[in-house]
Write a protein that holds these residues in place. Sequence first.
Motif: not given
Length: 426
Positions: A226-236, A243-258
Amino acid sequence: MYTLGIMSSKSQGYSASPVIVIGAGVVGMSVARCLQREGRAVTVIDPVPPGESCSLGNAGIIAACAVSPVGMPGTLRKLPRWLLDPVGPLRVRWGYLPKLAPWLMRFAAASSARRVAAIADALRALNAPTIDAWRALLGPADFDDLIRVNGIAYVYRDDAALDADSYGWKLRRERGVAFRRLDAAELHEVEPALGPGWTAAMLLDGGAHTLDPLRLTRRLAEQFAADGGRLVATRVTELVVAPGGAVGVRTERGDEPPGRVVVAAGAWSRPLARALGARVPLDTERGYHVSIADPGVSLRLPIAVPDRAFIATPMEFGLRIAGTVELGGLEAPPDERRAHALLGHGRDLFPGLRDGKVSTWMGFRSSMPDSLPVIGRARDGVDAWLAFGHGHLGLTEGAVTGRLITDMIVGRPPSIDPTPYRADRF
């Protein structure tokens, strides 16, 4: 398989990227909701709907009084009996024993009197503020709808059985947990549904329970969405460090940015943590429950039976009897005998119990050998945080864990000292 790789940071500016929480159980949703309330954009990723893994079937207890680890002085001497009793309070499956051996060695080391005292201090720090933390996280109206602060009774056959449990009560007393001893008449006045064979108890007036643990986690998810959060039903499928330590997440539905990542995937967290450079001795407690829709008894408060390691909790759908520990990993099928043994214990506890509408369940608790969760940064130089390993206290510790992780991420002095829960403590 989760691996540690390198991702280009061109896809999105790191400063604009959201926090990604992996895991939609009660801990993950608590972390996500706390971060969101600090103004952070948050995505929660889980292939299972919020609350429908381990958070679905727990005993519903919010144990501000919890200070005793699973491993206590003398516990390891009971290992041969555990191996031989398929329905005992703590069972180790024979076939899993070789894989479990390193975990058991750490468990044994954590069971010394010196270590237990330090662990009890850390559990007290984490659990004492839980009721206030849940009230603040849910909001007063949802707290009153979902949670009852009616106390918890720990019951025993007789005074000798209670006195045999004196070490645990000494740990509580020394750490300021309030409780009072009840004789047989007082106990049956507090809880008339108990059978006459139970004649001694300790009553903790400050204990609490939820009327439905699944509904509680879903309520967090509803507030989050309700407050704008994003729920993604997939597997990491992969965690990738930019570079710099940020972490990207790859899932069965595609990539999330770092960006920033919080691993709160419960019993499935170990390979994710390893991909981030954190090697933690996480294993799995397999917990069981039996739920009775029309139990024929109406409890005033939860009833715990320490020597059998289970608790009976009144819930809005009836009665749940849950507990015990089975160490057997994630692959072995449930042992239905353990759930049915809980039903037998319930009949012994409550002579008026009806059991015509019964369902059973087994779930995977994420378990550390010292009974303390992992809460903190995965490792220096990687913008990833860990929040798992809560054992049978995930519901108790969810809101406090969310607040502590949020303190660390936003750079605020933490509400409690996070040192005992760091990933590299082993």
